[in-house]
Design an enzyme around this catalytic site. Structure first.
Site, PDB file in Angstrom:
ATOM      1  N   ASP A  81       0.821  -1.206   0.000  1.00  0.00           N
ATOM      2  CA  ASP A  81       0.000   0.000   0.000  1.00  0.00           C
ATOM      3  C   ASP A  81       0.861   1.265   0.000  1.00  0.00           C
ATOM      4  O   ASP A  81       1.925   1.311   0.619  1.00  0.00           O
ATOM      5  CB  ASP A  81      -0.895  -0.022   1.251  1.00  0.00           C
ATOM      6  CG  ASP A  81      -2.032   0.974   1.187  1.00  0.00           C
ATOM      7  OD1 ASP A  81      -2.514   1.246   0.070  1.00  0.00           O
ATOM      8  OD2 ASP A  81      -2.447   1.457   2.252  1.00  0.00           O
ATOM      9  N   HIS A  82       0.383   2.278  -0.688  1.00  0.00           N
ATOM     10  CA  HIS A  82       1.071   3.574  -0.751  1.00  0.00           C
ATOM     11  C   HIS A  82       2.558   3.416  -1.027  1.00  0.00           C
ATOM     12  O   HIS A  82       3.409   3.885  -0.271  1.00  0.00           O
ATOM     13  CB  HIS A  82       0.840   4.377   0.527  1.00  0.00           C
ATOM     14  CG  HIS A  82      -0.546   4.924   0.644  1.00  0.00           C
ATOM     15  ND1 HIS A  82      -1.002   5.964  -0.142  1.00  0.00           N
ATOM     16  CD2 HIS A  82      -1.593   4.553   1.425  1.00  0.00           C
ATOM     17  CE1 HIS A  82      -2.267   6.219   0.163  1.00  0.00           C
ATOM     18  NE2 HIS A  82      -2.650   5.364   1.097  1.00  0.00           N
ATOM     19  N   GLY A 180      -5.463   9.144   8.748  1.00  0.00           N
ATOM     20  CA  GLY A 180      -5.264   9.474  10.154  1.00  0.00           C
ATOM     21  C   GLY A 180      -6.566   9.873  10.827  1.00  0.00           C
ATOM     22  O   GLY A 180      -7.662   9.642  10.321  1.00  0.00           O
ATOM     23  N   HIS A 207      -9.504   5.635   0.042  1.00  0.00           N
ATOM     24  CA  HIS A 207      -8.544   5.647   1.144  1.00  0.00           C
ATOM     25  C   HIS A 207      -9.068   6.562   2.256  1.00  0.00           C
ATOM     26  O   HIS A 207      -9.919   7.411   2.029  1.00  0.00           O
ATOM     27  CB  HIS A 207      -7.182   6.146   0.661  1.00  0.00           C
ATOM     28  CG  HIS A 207      -6.445   5.140  -0.153  1.00  0.00           C
ATOM     29  ND1 HIS A 207      -5.361   4.435   0.332  1.00  0.00           N
ATOM     30  CD2 HIS A 207      -6.631   4.697  -1.419  1.00  0.00           C
ATOM     31  CE1 HIS A 207      -4.923   3.613  -0.602  1.00  0.00           C
ATOM     32  NE2 HIS A 207      -5.687   3.755  -1.679  1.00  0.00           N
ATOM     33  N   SER A 210     -11.109   5.231   7.893  1.00  0.00           N
ATOM     34  CA  SER A 210     -11.249   5.373   9.352  1.00  0.00           C
ATOM     35  C   SER A 210     -11.833   6.723   9.728  1.00  0.00           C
ATOM     36  O   SER A 210     -11.360   7.765   9.264  1.00  0.00           O
ATOM     37  CB  SER A 210      -9.891   5.207  10.030  1.00  0.00           C
ATOM     38  OG  SER A 210      -9.376   3.917   9.851  1.00  0.00           O
TER      39      SER A 210
END
Length: 281
Positions: A81-82, A180, A207, A210
């Protein structure tokens, strides 16, 4: 079983659900997310971000996840990822990762295209699928409300052109989420997402799942998102499950509780993402 993401995300697109892209950062997180997939009997993308490789190496992760995937009936993809560094992305491909993300989202459009094309060519020769990002998902501290400033958000025109020029298998889009913990209130641009989904044929990825809100995420899935990345909430769950009585508990017991917290968190998101088992009619 270990698979790549092509059929996994195409099935999600057809079935109008999303597969979680669960970021891992230690052994407990790997066991926690795979435990959730087993208990729910649902597919999973186990994601190792480049920024976490100092603590959890590429070769190390490949060996561990391959072992658990071999023992699992569920479809499990191993995703880098990333990936900012081409050498590390190639290392992941060669180590047995079945999917990689090229993150050139902070680059000018033409540089992002060229960087992505190089990885697509290398990965596809080895049967590995590629995700890339157009637009930019920033950190919680740089969250932009699309009602005020949409300069970091994905445009329909760029999404169409980027997919055409690069040949990527899935595309991460920016519609207002952030990485974040949020410093503001997330407001997702669903109209923009609908326009992109109507014009781009490959599976779309979100993405910064959260903290974005369960209702927001379910709506995004219904509008065409096929994979949602979750990282921060898994870490928060691990912390919260171990916080009370930490000083009176053994480290071993704390690790077990952290794993349980991660598993329960992901099981919740499976419901939010409307995830289905593609083998079940």
């Amino acid at each position: 079983m270990l698979v790549n993401t092509k059929q996994m995300l195409e099935a999600a697109k057809k079935g109008n659900y999303a597969v979680p892209g669960a970021n891992v950062f230690n052994l407990e997180s790997i066991k926690g997310v795979i435990g959730a997939a087993r208990e729910k009997n649902l597919p999973l993308m186990v994601c190792l971000a480049e920024v976490h490789t100092p603590e959890l190496g590429i070769e190390e992760t490949a060996r561990i996840v391959k072992y658990y995937a071999k023992e699992s009936e569920q479809e499990i993809a191993l995703h880098f990822d990333h990936g900012f560094t081409p050498e590390l992305i190639r290392q992941a491909i060669d180590a047995g990762f079945t999917s990689v993300m090229v993150d050139g989202s902070s680059l000018p459009f033409h540089e992002n295209v060229e960087k992505t094309k190089e990885i697509v060519e290398y990965a596809h020769k080895k049967g590995v699928t590629v995700e890339a990002e157009i637009g930019h998902v920033g950190g919680g501290e740089s969250y932009l409300d699309p009602e005020d400033d949409d300069t970091m958000l994905t445009t329909v025109e760029e999404a169409k052109e980027f997919a055409r020029l690069t040949g990527v298998d899935s595309l991460a889009v920016s519609i207002g989420t952030a990485h974040g913990e949020y410093k503001g209130t997330p407001h997702l641009d669903f109209e923009r997402l609908q326009e992109i989904a109507d014009c781009v044929e490959i599976p779309l990825v979100l993405h910064g799942g959260s903290g974005s809100g369960d209702e927001n995420l379910t709506k995004a899935v219904k509008l065409g998102i096929c994979k949602v990345n979750i990282c921060t909430d898994l870490m928060i769950a691990a912390r919260d499950y171990t916080k009370e009585g930490y000083g009176e508990r053994s480290y071993y017991d704390s690790m077990t509780l952290a794993q349980e917290g991660i598993k329960d968190c992901l099981k919740h998101y499976y419901d939010v993402f409307l995830t289905k088992n593609p083998s079940e009619k």
